[in-house]
Design a protein around this motif. Structure first.
Motif, short mmCIF file in Angstrom:
data_model
loop_
_atom_site.label_atom_id
_atom_site.label_comp_id
_atom_site.label_asym_id
_atom_site.label_seq_id
_atom_site.Cartn_x
_atom_site.Cartn_y
_atom_site.Cartn_z
N SER A 179 0.82 -1.21 0.00
CA SER A 179 0.00 0.00 0.00
C SER A 179 0.85 1.26 0.00
O SER A 179 0.36 2.34 -0.33
CB SER A 179 -0.92 0.00 1.23
N SER A 180 2.13 1.14 0.35
CA SER A 180 3.04 2.28 0.33
C SER A 180 3.78 2.28 -1.01
O SER A 180 4.54 1.35 -1.30
CB SER A 180 4.03 2.19 1.50
N THR A 181 3.55 3.27 -1.83
CA THR A 181 4.10 3.30 -3.19
C THR A 181 4.74 4.64 -3.48
O THR A 181 4.64 5.59 -2.70
CB THR A 181 2.99 3.02 -4.22
N GLY A 182 5.37 4.72 -4.64
CA GLY A 182 5.95 5.99 -5.05
C GLY A 182 6.26 5.99 -6.54
O GLY A 182 6.40 4.93 -7.16
N PHE A 183 6.34 7.19 -7.11
CA PHE A 183 6.73 7.38 -8.51
C PHE A 183 8.02 8.16 -8.54
O PHE A 183 8.24 9.08 -7.73
CB PHE A 183 5.65 8.14 -9.28
N SER A 184 8.90 7.79 -9.47
CA SER A 184 10.17 8.52 -9.59
C SER A 184 9.90 9.94 -10.07
O SER A 184 8.88 10.23 -10.72
CB SER A 184 11.11 7.80 -10.55
N ALA A 185 10.86 10.84 -9.76
CA ALA A 185 10.68 12.25 -10.09
C ALA A 185 10.55 12.47 -11.59
O ALA A 185 9.89 13.42 -12.03
CB ALA A 185 11.85 13.06 -9.53
N PHE A 221 12.82 -2.61 2.24
CA PHE A 221 11.78 -1.59 2.07
C PHE A 221 10.39 -2.15 2.38
O PHE A 221 9.87 -3.01 1.67
CB PHE A 221 11.80 -1.05 0.64
N TRP A 222 9.80 -1.64 3.47
CA TRP A 222 8.39 -1.91 3.77
C TRP A 222 7.54 -0.70 3.41
O TRP A 222 6.39 -0.84 3.03
CB TRP A 222 8.22 -2.23 5.27
N GLU A 223 8.12 0.49 3.56
CA GLU A 223 7.39 1.73 3.26
C GLU A 223 8.29 2.64 2.43
O GLU A 223 9.48 2.78 2.71
CB GLU A 223 6.95 2.44 4.55
N ILE A 224 7.71 3.21 1.38
CA ILE A 224 8.45 4.07 0.46
C ILE A 224 8.24 5.53 0.86
O ILE A 224 7.10 6.00 0.96
CB ILE A 224 7.99 3.85 -1.00
N ASP A 225 9.35 6.24 1.09
CA ASP A 225 9.26 7.65 1.49
C ASP A 225 9.53 8.61 0.33
O ASP A 225 8.87 9.64 0.20
CB ASP A 225 10.26 7.94 2.61
N LEU A 226 10.51 8.26 -0.52
CA LEU A 226 10.91 9.20 -1.57
C LEU A 226 11.51 8.42 -2.73
O LEU A 226 12.31 7.50 -2.52
CB LEU A 226 11.94 10.20 -1.03
N VAL A 227 11.14 8.79 -3.94
CA VAL A 227 11.74 8.21 -5.14
C VAL A 227 12.18 9.38 -6.03
O VAL A 227 11.35 10.15 -6.52
CB VAL A 227 10.75 7.31 -5.91
N THR A 228 13.50 9.51 -6.19
CA THR A 228 14.03 10.53 -7.10
C THR A 228 14.24 9.88 -8.46
O THR A 228 13.84 8.74 -8.70
CB THR A 228 15.34 11.10 -6.56
N GLU A 229 14.92 10.57 -9.34
CA GLU A 229 15.22 10.00 -10.66
C GLU A 229 16.18 8.83 -10.56
O GLU A 229 16.21 7.97 -11.44
CB GLU A 229 15.80 11.08 -11.58
N THR A 230 16.97 8.78 -9.49
CA THR A 230 18.03 7.75 -9.40
C THR A 230 17.97 6.91 -8.13
O THR A 230 18.57 5.84 -8.09
CB THR A 230 19.42 8.43 -9.45
N THR A 231 17.23 7.37 -7.10
CA THR A 231 17.34 6.73 -5.78
C THR A 231 15.97 6.44 -5.19
O THR A 231 15.03 7.21 -5.37
CB THR A 231 18.13 7.64 -4.81
N ILE A 232 15.90 5.32 -4.47
CA ILE A 232 14.71 4.97 -3.68
C ILE A 232 15.07 5.05 -2.21
O ILE A 232 16.07 4.48 -1.76
CB ILE A 232 14.22 3.55 -4.02
N THR A 233 14.27 5.77 -1.45
CA THR A 233 14.47 5.89 -0.01
C THR A 233 13.21 5.40 0.70
O THR A 233 12.09 5.79 0.32
CB THR A 233 14.77 7.34 0.41
#
Length: 625
Positions: A179-185, A221-233
């Motif tokens: 349920s925790s997702t993200g899109f890259s910048a 990774f259980w929860e995604i906080d930030l996705v940049t063009e190059t990095t997943i945090t």
């Protein structure tokens, strides 16, 4: 795919033993071989590597045998030396030499040996904290402002993180995400954890190339906080360390399993998930008697899956259009559970189908050689009320009726022999060490409205006769249907419920008589299949519901009172406490209907009893609680 943690413990132990054996056996065998055979073992393992690479495109299982051959040959060389130091040095030198030769062999033959790299994930410090939780988050929104569709969402376990299936606006389907997702910048990647009861993974979907990367080793990774063009945090389990980690997208993709998307109508489905969907058995149409028309089916999918409320339903529950003698019917039947029945003379058949132009509408249809297709009225819904029932399928077809099979559910109490009426089980019921099957009935639907009448019939008794129920009305207060009954040509006096049980010998059938308001049903009759005579259980039993019928013993539950069902009330008694502990006894039948109405903080209390045939009469058995 099956989660290993869902498997039985004996299966897990067996897998553990087999995995250990796979690792140990290749090293043990060469220890007992003389030097010439040890050399042959090593050379054979090298050849096996080459063969596996040519057959499967990579080296996986034979690599451990090559290591075992190196180890065994080195041990054999060491045993030729005198002195401990010389043996150790000779063995180590031989092992290193063999590994060098193996690397030359690998390069020479261009073999691809599976090696699992360390996941490129590192602990990180970050102030980025999203509100997305592994236990549930708002519906994800793309960078373009479009919401994803959540096709399914469920917890791993009660109170645990959730697993979701998503449909992206372009038709891409991502199954088993978190349920925790993200899109890259740069809008290229959609990122989500892959929750599991065991080891979690990470999903990275390339929206431009339509490639899904399964990063099974990215367990942090259980929860995604930030996705940049190059990095997943993101963070690990918030209930433990809640530690922050980061990883480079390029490095994660390099070590991931790459999966193409398969286009199905207007959906894009990961290849592995599509293979799982397709890998399901399909049943052929049942064979009819000699001389039947030529019946085939054409697989069917709607023009658009995305437009459906449940886009994956046509894939998980595939349908096909019936074709009779080369003419399409416009009717869809299940390809996995085709429900078709033939008439004995081969001139007609019936099916349970959906209309192609109204796919959500299902019903019964008949086809005859003379006049083609005709829709059959569904008739009375016998599954909606007590004793509740599940439809089994079409049972028979004659010139006047279509017979549909149903199986009745069985009442169960909270503590087997007493307590609240907790459920109706669609399964055999065990009482006193004996298993009682669910009763079955057949609903006989007239093929033509205004012709034959609708009825429900029991299984046959030993005499071949059946009880037939004819619907009168519905009692909404008690959630039950009211019928008249016949046994053969004999009409039974009064009104009856559908609840019944046939004795194990087939000599008797027990029935429950209906009682109109203000009363509730309180009488049980047993019909003798030979004489057609009714014998009544002498005692009055409020709201009886039948469970099983042995040779001369009838089991049932009945209402005896009310009990406090508050948080600490006796409704939560343990199974070894006295079943007589109810707060208020049931009143006489004339006042029982008002007594059964819903009350906050109070539950109806039932008891299991039995009646036996003694001296020609049916009486309650005293040993029941």
């Amino acid at each position: 795919m099956t989660d290993p943690s869902d498997q039985p413990i004996h299966v897990l132990l067996l897998r553990l033993v087999l995995n250990l054996a796979f690792l140990v056996v290749p090293f043990v065998i060469p220890l007992y071989l003389p030097l010439p055979f040890a050399i042959a073992y090593w050379a054979g393992a090298m050849a096996a590597e080459w063969i596996e690479d040519r057959l499967f495109g990579k080296v996986d299982h034979t690599f451990v045998w090559m290591l075992g051959g190196c180890f065994g040959l080195s041990y054999a060389v060491a045993m030729l030396m005198s002195g401990t130091v010389a043996s150790v040095l000779a063995g180590v030198a031989c092992f290193l030499l063999l590994l060098w030769l193996q690397s030359l062999w690998e390069k020479r033959t261009d073999m691809r040996i599976e090696r699992t790299p360390e996941p490129p994930i590192a602990a990180a410090e970050s102030d980025a904290r999203s509100d997305n939780s592994a236990w549930g988050s708002p519906v994800p929104v793309t960078p373009e402002g479009e919401s994803l569709r959540v096709l399914a969402c469920h917890e791993i376990a009660m109170g645990g993180p959730v697993i979701c299936d998503y449909l992206l606006p372009d038709g891409s389907v991502i199954l088993g995400a978190g349920s925790s997702t993200g899109f890259s910048a740069d809008r290229q990647y959609f990122v989500s954890p892959s929750p599991s009861r065991g080891q979690w993974g990470l999903l990275i979907y390339d929206r431009r190339s339509h490639i899904l990367y399964r990063c099974d080793d990215a367990t942090a990774f259980w929860e995604i906080d930030l996705v940049t063009e190059t990095t997943i945090t993101g963070r690990h389990s918030p209930v433990t360390s809640n530690r922050t980690y980061s990883a480079q997208i390029a490095e994660l993709i390099a070590g991931a399993e790459k999966e193409q998307m398969v286009t199905v109508v207007d959906l894009k489905i990961p290849a592995k998930d599509w293979a799982d969907i397709c890998d399901r058995d399909e049943a052929s149409l049942p064979a009819g008697p000699a001389g039947v028309p030529d019946i085939t089916s054409i697989p069917y999918l709607p023009d658009s899956l995305m437009a459906l409320e449940a886009p994956l339903d046509p894939l998980y529950h595939p349908m096909a259009e019936l074709v009779v003698d080369g003419v399409t019917s416009g009717l869809l039947i299940s390809t996995r559970y085709p429900d078709v029945v033939w008439r004995e003379d081969a001139n007609a058949f019936a099916c349970f189908a959906n209309r192609k132009d109204h796919r959500d509408e299902s019903g019964y249809w008949s086809w005859k050689t003379a006049n083609g297709w005709r829709e059959i009225a569904k008739g009375h819904d016998i599954g909606a009320n007590r004793p509740y029932a599940s439809r089994d399928g079409l049972a028979a077809l004659d010139p006047d009726h279509l017979a549909v099979g149903w199986t009745l559910a069985q009442p169960e109490l909270g503590y087997s022999r007493f307590g609240r009426l907790s459920s109706y089980a669609h399964a055999p019921l065990e009482i006193d060490g004996r298993t009682y099957p669910q009763p079955v009935v057949r609903q006989c639907l007239p093929l033509v409205e205004g012709g034959a009448t609708e009825s429900i019939e029991s299984a046959p008794l030993n005499t071949g006769k059946r009880i037939r129920w004819h619907f009168l009305r519905r009692d909404t207060d008690l959630s039950c249907d009211v019928f008249t009954c016949t046994f053969g040509v004999q009409a039974l006096e009064g009104e009856w419920l559908l609840d019944h049980r046939i004795s194990a010998t087939g000599d008797f059938i027990a029935l429950v008589a209906y009682a109109a308001s203000p009363e509730v049903p309180h009488r049980i009759a047993v019909l003798d299949g030979e004489t057609g005579m009714l014998a009544w259980i002498e005692e009055s039993l409020c709201d009886p519901q039948l469970q099983g019928f042995a040779e001369d013993t009838l089991h049932f539950v009945h209402l005896v009172g009310r009990i406090d069902d508050g948080p600490t009330g006796p409704a939560y008694l343990s199974a070894d406490e006295a079943p007589q502990n109810f707060d208020e006894a049931v009143p006489p039948p004339a006042k029982a209907r008002a007594f059964m109405e819903h009350r906050d903080g109070s539950a109806l209390h039932y008891r299991q009893s039995a009646a036996t045939l003694r001296n020609g009469a049916w009486r309650l058995r005293s040993d029941k609680p």
